[in-house]
Design an enzyme around this catalytic site. Sequence first.
Site, PDB file in Angstrom:
ATOM      1  N   CYS A  86       9.069   0.147   1.416  1.00 64.18           N
ATOM      2  CA  CYS A  86       7.656   0.430   1.175  1.00 64.18           C
ATOM      3  C   CYS A  86       7.416   1.383   0.003  1.00 64.18           C
ATOM      4  O   CYS A  86       6.308   1.427  -0.536  1.00 64.18           O
ATOM      5  CB  CYS A  86       7.023   1.022   2.426  1.00 64.18           C
ATOM      6  N   HIS A 222      -0.424   6.751   2.845  1.00 61.37           N
ATOM      7  CA  HIS A 222       0.334   5.569   3.263  1.00 61.37           C
ATOM      8  C   HIS A 222      -0.455   4.862   4.365  1.00 61.37           C
ATOM      9  O   HIS A 222      -0.609   3.647   4.339  1.00 61.37           O
ATOM     10  CB  HIS A 222       1.717   5.996   3.741  1.00 61.37           C
ATOM     11  N   HIS A 262      -0.678  -4.296   4.720  1.00 61.72           N
ATOM     12  CA  HIS A 262       0.484  -3.594   4.166  1.00 61.72           C
ATOM     13  C   HIS A 262       1.204  -4.520   3.190  1.00 61.72           C
ATOM     14  O   HIS A 262       1.745  -5.559   3.579  1.00 61.72           O
ATOM     15  CB  HIS A 262       1.418  -3.198   5.305  1.00 61.72           C
TER      16      HIS A 262
END
Length: 314
Positions: A86, A222, A262
């Site tokens: 990520c 995030h 995401h």
Amino acid sequence: RFLLQCGYLALEESGSVGASERLRAGVFVGVRHSRYLDEHLMPSELHCASLGSDYMQMINRKDSAATLMAYKLGLGGPAISVNTACSTSLLAVHLACNSLLSYECDAALAGGAAIPSFGPDGNLYVPGGFLSKDGRCRPFSDDAGGTIDGAGVGVVALKRYADAVRDGNLIHALILGSAVNNDGDDKVGYSAPSVGGQMRVISDALALAGVAAETIGYVETHGTGTRLGDPIEFRALSQAYRCHTDRSAYCALGSLKANIGHLGVAAGIAGLIKVALVVREAKIPKQINFARPNPDVALAGSPFFLPHETMDWP
């Protein structure tokens, strides 16, 4: 293909790299594993016969992302493929900035691409997992239940500020500093974050940028909408900011994952582009899936608040 297109468009829009400058331009990018290769190219007898399966695998693998872009766009600076899950695309930006500051290159492309599927796709909900049960991502909400897979590509063109001004390039925003670290084993599990690790890297970034925490009006987080990750991120930010200021409720938090899910390796670059637009347009967009603030993360006297609607940002 999408990553190459975005890289080309970034160069064109910025106007920062002409033919004579390309030998000093770097590439720092990462990609998610290409299911397109497995599902569409490898089963094709036509493609295998004309290109060869080994060649198709070579140009579609993660390791080839940066060098393939450098080859197609004629860029002769450092070409580094980044693969850190990520954090991939933001780490790519960090590496690109350091390469510019050390004069390894005079311009750089940085970003990532993640396209999990090329058709309707879903996920198998696992209780206690990080994927949402109802297919919606609600960061920092009391009914947050996880994140969802998204698809996206993002690339930014970077240059030293003085050079960009000298050359009359289009400038959307400035990056004043960045930092990288790791949690080590200071967490409950491999995939879990930690307050200490995040607090350290936030503090390092503030120090390197030379920016006072009380002057920051927006933080793109995030913000995956998980019951474990969001409170940890909130506490880490609060502890880092409390080392510098006692002000409360002056800095807004947001997460693009509420709008588009995401993006994995492209999540960071999407957030960076959003932040650049927030600064440029002086508006903080609302999160379309935002619900009620999570009482577990609403620490007393926190510097942060969660905007419900689009708001002007001074």
